[in-house]
Design a protein around this motif. Structure first.
Motif, PDB file in Angstrom:
ATOM      1  N   VAL A  97       0.922  -1.237  -0.081  1.00  0.00           N
ATOM      2  CA  VAL A  97       0.125   0.199  -0.016  1.00  0.00           C
ATOM      3  C   VAL A  97       0.874   1.166  -0.195  1.00  0.00           C
ATOM      4  O   VAL A  97       1.634   1.412   0.812  1.00  0.00           O
ATOM      5  N   ASN A  98       0.881   1.993  -1.307  1.00  0.00           N
ATOM      6  CA  ASN A  98       1.657   3.067  -1.190  1.00  0.00           C
ATOM      7  C   ASN A  98       0.849   4.399  -0.841  1.00  0.00           C
ATOM      8  O   ASN A  98      -0.490   4.417  -1.255  1.00  0.00           O
ATOM      9  N   VAL A  99       1.315   5.408  -0.237  1.00  0.00           N
ATOM     10  CA  VAL A  99       0.956   6.524   0.097  1.00  0.00           C
ATOM     11  C   VAL A  99       1.382   7.747  -0.727  1.00  0.00           C
ATOM     12  O   VAL A  99       2.689   7.971  -0.566  1.00  0.00           O
ATOM     13  N   PHE A 100       0.439   8.439  -1.370  1.00  0.00           N
ATOM     14  CA  PHE A 100       0.985   9.617  -2.195  1.00  0.00           C
ATOM     15  C   PHE A 100       0.545  11.039  -1.689  1.00  0.00           C
ATOM     16  O   PHE A 100      -0.805  10.845  -1.010  1.00  0.00           O
ATOM     17  N   GLU A 101       1.246  12.037  -1.872  1.00  0.00           N
ATOM     18  CA  GLU A 101       0.904  13.122  -1.195  1.00  0.00           C
ATOM     19  C   GLU A 101       0.377  14.099  -2.591  1.00  0.00           C
ATOM     20  O   GLU A 101       0.840  14.050  -3.791  1.00  0.00           O
TER      21      GLU A 101
END
Length: 759
Positions: free
Chosen positions: A163-167
């Protein structure tokens, strides 16, 4: 917004991603995600939230999908409305959508390698487009299992379950930069999210819907200040609700509110939106709307306010008072058709030119005893006529009808259903046939003799003759007219319309195939590959002739007979009591396909009171009753020789199936009510209902309900006669902040409106 996993069925094969606002929490340390500017703590709360529905994916990837915008008015109120703004946009069938707060919508494109991620802004509130391009991005998430967003953060579950989290640096506009800030560490607390049927987010709270109907939430926190130095934590799952049966999607319009979407196998009940509030989890409206299919995404707000119940729901500019509107009055007592022993019609060539000199035989359609036997039964003849030079014909019925015909007419409240047929041969030798269905109301029926003048006006509304009917090739045989297989029927217009949870206003097609779709250039006048529509016709009947009827099959089908509407501060009712009073299309097959034309009046007693009352506000449904339909084979036999063969589909009697309902709700038609349809309605059709009063239609005829029933792959339309037992009614509440306005579909409510709608 509601994110959707790729692993779902075709109906839900595209992600619809939840975008939530950012909520400050006492448990969040100062380095936690900051709320976006548009959702700061001092922002005013809102009482309506934009919600997007992306139509189901087609099996044809080249077919585009439609994104429609709805408004969720009063998201935390039991008196809420979910209405269509009528704004739409198209996206490629291979693209996927997810959304974020502030009206930002993202497209994941598998067809544009240079711009695999596109950001749009919903500018409809200011009169702009639903998908206004903002910026393109390089991240390629076409293989991701799921994507969702809370505006500032975008979460991506990859195909390996990381699970990648992007801004997103500009969550209010969608035109910032998007960069990876962290990958969530693997833990048991991610299991529920990875395996969820649906995931959405409100601020720092992640919600999940599991396949067993459980809704739970977990808190997402961040510490650290720069990408690569961020530490994340996900709280333990807290169960909000278990056992939600049939729920396939869920989303939050804002804090403290959850909506669910339930699917069933019944197009009249599927796509039901239900509303809940949290803390504790409480159901507040089990059926806000039905017929919603596709992937649902909400423009999640950071704060929800209660709606002003004195304001009618609207989108865009508030509705303005356009001056005085007349008080609604029922259609006036204009001159009703008079009972008559005379019936008329016209037969033409296929090109519309008159067919002169043809012999017309008129038979009673409701005397069918014996037709179920293999030997069949003859149709009682009530008279013969010959077409004039202009193709018209006229017949005066005998003063004394055959006993069986008289009884059928009396049982049908004075309405006499008739069939008029003629046959001939074209100049090239092709056999042709003309079949018409008519309704007469003779003056000497038992019903009319006992009727008051007002009741007589109701009964004579059933008169239906004077049709113009083309002569068609008579080439059908038993093989061409055999019943369709289930797979064939599924491909028909009738079956596809029946399966669509959205009621259609389309007219019933005149020509239909019970095995699929007809070609756009379909020509019914081909015989042996030759167009015979302009060929001269000579009569074919001679000698002693009879018309034989053979019952082929029958089936009980729930049939639309009416609808009622109540929008703001109102209640709807539809009553269908004691008798039938509907006119239903007849379909004729003489050339291998079905032609819809002419009607059959169904007016016998049922002894049943049915319908619905006091539904609303924000309620509009069709209503259905069970009717037995029959398929017949007919043959015209002259001196022992078969001169013509044709098939018909006809309505029979009201008949409740074993274990079935005396009547049932049909499809949701609330999309015809409210602000957008009212704004587009003719001003002359409008009227108001005073607070605390009611208005009803109990005279004249309803509008024709197109495609009101599907019988074996053939769609038929229905018209209901309004009278003291058959009504559409609205009762206005006592609020006086705005007008209770209605408008007629076909004209002013005081002059044959057919159906009226509500705002």
């Amino acid at each position: 917004m509601t994110p959707h996993a790729i692993s779902r069925s075709t109906l839900r094969a595209v992600w619809a991603v939840c975008a939530g606002s950012l909520i400050a929490s006492a448990a969040v340390v100062p380095q936690a995600i900051a709320p976006s500017t548009a959702y700061a703590a001092d922002d005013s709360c809102i009482s309506s939230v934009g919600t997007y529905v992306l139509s189901p994916a087609s099996t044809n990837p080249a077919k585009k999908r439609t994104l429609s915008k709805y408004m969720d008015w009063g998201p935390r109120s039991s008196e809420s409305s979910f209405f269509d703004t009528q704004f739409t946009a198209q996206i490629p069938g291979t693209s996927k959508l997810f959304s974020a707060p502030n009206g930002v919508i993202y497209e994941i494109s598998s067809s544009d390698r240079d711009a695999p991620l596109k950001a749009y802004k919903d500018n409809t509130a200011a009169g702009g487009s639903l998908l206004t391009p903002v910026k393109t991005y390089k991240p390629n998430w076409t293989t991701a299992k799921r994507v969702w967003s809370n505006g500032k953060r975008i979460f991506v579950i990859n195909d390996d379950n990381t699970v990648n989290v992007f801004e997103q640096t500009a969550p209010a506009t969608g035109d910032g930069t998007i960069s990876l800030v962290t990958t969530l560490p693997r833990s048991n607390r991610l299991t529920g999210i990875l395996n969820a049927e649906d995931v959405w987010m409100v601020g720092s709270v992640i919600y999940t819907l599991s396949t067993d109907g459980t809704i739970a939430h977990q808190t997402y926190l961040e510490t650290g200040g720069s990408p690569g130095a961020i530490t994340t934590s996900i709280g333990a799952a807290v169960t909000d609700k278990t056992g939600l049966s049939g729920v396939t999607q869920a989303w939050s319009p804002g804090p403290g509110a959850i909506n669910t979407l339930s699917l069933t196998d019944d197009p009249d009940t599927t796509g039901r939106i239900s509303k809940y509030t949290t803390g504790p989890f409480t159901g507040i409206n089990d059926e806000v709307s039905t017929g919603i299919l596709g992937d649902v995404m909400a423009d999640t707000a950071s704060c929800l306010a209660a709606p002003d119940l004195g304001v009618r729901p609207y989108f865009g500019a508030p509705p303005t008072d356009e001056g005085d509107v007349p008080i609604a009055q029922e259609p006036s007592d204009t001159a009703a058709p008079q009972p008559s022993n005379t019936v008329t019609g016209k037969f033409t060539l296929g090109n519309g030119q008159p067919a002169a000199g043809l012999q017309v035989t008129v038979t009673a359609a409701d005397v069918v005893a014996g037709s179920e036997r293999a030997a069949g039964a003859t149709e009682p003849v009530v008279g013969n006529a010959t077409t004039a030079a202009d193709g018209t014909w006229s017949l005066t019925l005998p003063s004394t009808l055959p006993t069986a015909v008289q009884k059928a007419m009396d049982d049908n409240r004075g309405a006499l259903n008739l069939n008029a047929t003629t046959s001939g041969t074209t100049s090239s030798g092709a056999s042709v046939l003309g079949v018409d269905a008519l309704v007469a109301v003779p003056p000497k029926s038992a019903t009319l003799r006992a009727a008051s003048s007002e009741e007589m006006a109701y009964f004579t509304e059933a008169i239906d003759d004077g049709h113009s009917v083309p002569m068609l090739p008579n080439t059908v045989d038993d093989a061409a007219a055999k019943e369709p297989t289930p797979d064939q029927e599924k491909r028909t217009f009738a079956a596809q319309t029946e399966a669509d949870p959205k009621a259609t206003d389309e007219k019933t097609p005149m020509w239909q195939s019970d095995r699929g779709s007809l070609a756009a250039d379909y020509n019914p006048y081909l015989a042996g590959g030759k167009d015979i529509s302009g060929e001269k016709i000579t009569p074919r009947d001679s000698g002693s002739c009879d018309t034989w009827r053979y019952k082929q099959s029958s089936k009980i089908k729930y049939t639309v007979v009416g609808e009622a509407h109540a929008h703001w501060d109102a209640k709807a009712a539809f009553e269908y009591d004691d008798t039938m009073n509907s006119s239903i299309d007849i379909a004729v097959n003489s050339n291998g396909d079905w032609k819809v034309g002419g009607t059959k009046q169904v007016s016998h007693e049922t002894g049943v009171s049915t319908g619905y009352v006091n539904k609303g506000p924000y309620y509009a449904r069709q209503y259905k009753v069970p009717i037995e339909y029959n398929k017949y084979k007919h043959q015209r036999v002259c001196s022992g020789s078969v001169r013509a063969t044709w098939y018909t589909i006809e309505a029979g009697r009201y008949k409740v199936p074993s274990g079935g309902s005396v009547g049932k709700l049909g499809k949701d038609v609330a999309n015809k009510d409210g602000s957008p349809p009212f704004a587009n309605s003719p001003r002359s059709h409008r009227a108001k209902v005073e607070p605390g009063t009611y208005f009803q239609l109990s005279r004249k005829k309803s509008s024709k309900f197109g495609n009101g029933v599907n019988f074996m792959g053939v769609a038929l339309s229905v018209t209901t006669g309004y009278d003291k037992n058959h009504k559409q009614k609205i009762t206005a509440g006592n609020r006086r902040d705005a007008k209770h306005e209605i408008w007629g579909k076909n004209g002013p409510v005081s002059d044959k409106p057919g159906v009226f709608y509500s705002f």
